[in-house]
Design a protein around this motif. Sequence first.
Motif, mmCIF file in Angstrom:
data_model
loop_
_atom_site.group_PDB
_atom_site.id
_atom_site.type_symbol
_atom_site.label_atom_id
_atom_site.label_comp_id
_atom_site.label_asym_id
_atom_site.label_seq_id
_atom_site.Cartn_x
_atom_site.Cartn_y
_atom_site.Cartn_z
ATOM 1 N N LYS A 45 0.817 -1.200 0.000
ATOM 2 C CA LYS A 45 0.000 0.000 0.000
ATOM 3 C C LYS A 45 0.857 1.259 0.000
ATOM 4 O O LYS A 45 0.584 2.214 -0.739
ATOM 5 N N THR A 93 2.532 1.787 -3.437
ATOM 6 C CA THR A 93 1.578 2.281 -4.436
ATOM 7 C C THR A 93 1.271 3.754 -4.228
ATOM 8 O O THR A 93 1.299 4.550 -5.179
ATOM 9 N N GLN A 94 1.006 4.134 -2.986
ATOM 10 C CA GLN A 94 0.646 5.529 -2.711
ATOM 11 C C GLN A 94 1.837 6.460 -2.890
ATOM 12 O O GLN A 94 1.691 7.574 -3.405
ATOM 13 N N GLN A 95 3.019 6.029 -2.495
ATOM 14 C CA GLN A 95 4.207 6.877 -2.659
ATOM 15 C C GLN A 95 4.475 7.162 -4.140
ATOM 16 O O GLN A 95 4.769 8.306 -4.529
ATOM 17 N N PHE A 114 1.805 9.632 -5.344
ATOM 18 C CA PHE A 114 2.057 10.996 -4.868
ATOM 19 C C PHE A 114 3.184 11.648 -5.647
ATOM 20 O O PHE A 114 3.136 12.840 -5.956
ATOM 21 N N MET A 138 -4.195 7.846 4.859
ATOM 22 C CA MET A 138 -3.888 8.058 3.451
ATOM 23 C C MET A 138 -3.423 6.771 2.767
ATOM 24 O O MET A 138 -3.575 6.621 1.555
ATOM 25 N N VAL A 139 -2.876 5.834 3.525
ATOM 26 C CA VAL A 139 -2.369 4.606 2.909
ATOM 27 C C VAL A 139 -3.487 3.813 2.244
ATOM 28 O O VAL A 139 -3.227 3.051 1.301
ATOM 29 N N SER A 140 -4.723 3.993 2.723
ATOM 30 C CA SER A 140 -5.841 3.222 2.180
ATOM 31 C C SER A 140 -6.837 4.080 1.403
ATOM 32 O O SER A 140 -7.852 3.564 0.944
ATOM 33 N N ASN A 161 -8.628 5.953 -1.537
ATOM 34 C CA ASN A 161 -8.715 5.748 -2.980
ATOM 35 C C ASN A 161 -8.090 6.913 -3.735
ATOM 36 O O ASN A 161 -8.322 8.083 -3.412
ATOM 37 N N GLN A 162 -7.321 6.605 -4.762
ATOM 38 C CA GLN A 162 -6.620 7.653 -5.502
ATOM 39 C C GLN A 162 -7.574 8.577 -6.246
ATOM 40 O O GLN A 162 -7.291 9.769 -6.428
ATOM 41 N N ILE A 208 -8.605 11.160 -3.775
ATOM 42 C CA ILE A 208 -7.520 12.116 -3.544
ATOM 43 C C ILE A 208 -7.473 13.168 -4.657
ATOM 44 O O ILE A 208 -7.260 14.362 -4.401
#
Length: 445
Positions: free
Chosen positions: A259, A262-264, A267, A288-290, A292-293, A296
């Motif tokens: 997770k 993916t988020q890093q 971003f 924020m780790v979970s 949905n993009q 965001i």
Amino acid sequence: MPSVTWGVVQGRKEKLVSRVIICDYLKTIGIIPDELEDLELPSNVEVMRERVEFLQKLGLTIDDFNEYPLMLGCSVRKNTIPVLGYLEKIGIQKSRLGEFVKNYPQVLHSSVVVELVPVVKFLRGLDVEKQDIGYVLMKYPELLGFKLEGTMSTSVAYLVSIGVSPRDIGPMITQYPYFLGMRVGTVIKPLVDYLVSLGLPKKILARMFEKRAYILGYDLEETVKPNVNCLISFGIRREALPSVIAQFPPILGLPLKAKLSTQQYFFNLKLKIDPDGFARVIEQMPQMVSLNQNVIMKPVEFLLGRGIPPEDVAEMIVKCPQLVAVQVGFMKNRYYFFKSEMGRPVKELVEFPEYFTYSLESRIKPRYQSLQSKGIRCSLAWFLNCSDQRFEERLQADFIETETAGPSFCMGGKLGLPSNEEVVSAEEDDESDDETLLYRRTVSL
């Protein structure tokens, strides 16, 4: 004349023949009787057929019998019917009795009075609601086999000793009854000790367990420790770990490395926020780790659409990650008030992005009107980032204080440890639907 032992031998012969006939019957329907060798079987095959058919009507299959053949040693009238009747009485639906027996067939051997009733009384004594007993036992039927003075009592006593409120034990059991079967010395205490070693006070842990009892089920060596190490490897500072965990306890049990990676990447690619900035975001808003993009991107696109440069939007998110959780409709209303009524430059929003997280009707408008009536010109942070009492004190002062760096008051902005007054204030906001609900979830343990 027959000998004295003739009747005994004859009786044994009849039993042996009866056992052979019963075992042959079981084999013909696909049941392997090997485990029944030492079990007292009924006197004739008709009684065994009755047992099999009764259990089949409940929904059990031949595979279930082979999984636990000892259930065929239970008398329908003396064991099965009384047990099932009691289970139904305490709230287990008749249609789910077969499922219950399949999951915990040992219950058929239990004495209702000696074994089942005391466990149910014990659960009621821990404030498990009467209507929840069936639900709890369906989730964790093995509870019916525990000794009251053993693991269950020990687990409860230990949790209360670290600060868990006794009145919350019942709701915890309803949510996650499995902790009653966990050994304190090898499971619960090592988890507590490790989290305390990270800087989390036991009082905070107690509140976490009360709200999210399932955390007790996270494996310390396989999940919790690797996730803590993962956070550190992604740049989260050790001193920030207690805050991160307290804000979002489920982070201890997520597939975190995947997770975070993916988020890093997202971003960095979409928001132009580097890994260090991403780490600061996670420290302030670990949820924020979970997130949905697509969720965001909506607030981000709104800000970009107002002509705010991408690098400034990135700076705003690093300062106040909660921006990405605010609904665009709320952002629009606040932005238009900011531009049309307040007439301030957009750079002030970049400097204080928390503006978007405050209620327009209950905080921004009335406080701005108070400033106007007194002819006071000040920054957004000066009149928004304080309690109602502090704001009134500021209005009565003869000068505008210089804003100093320090912990944020965080009414609707940065996450931290908001005061009780502010949590109450948030709950009473006019715009306290989806947005404030998310805020309360974020700051609650």
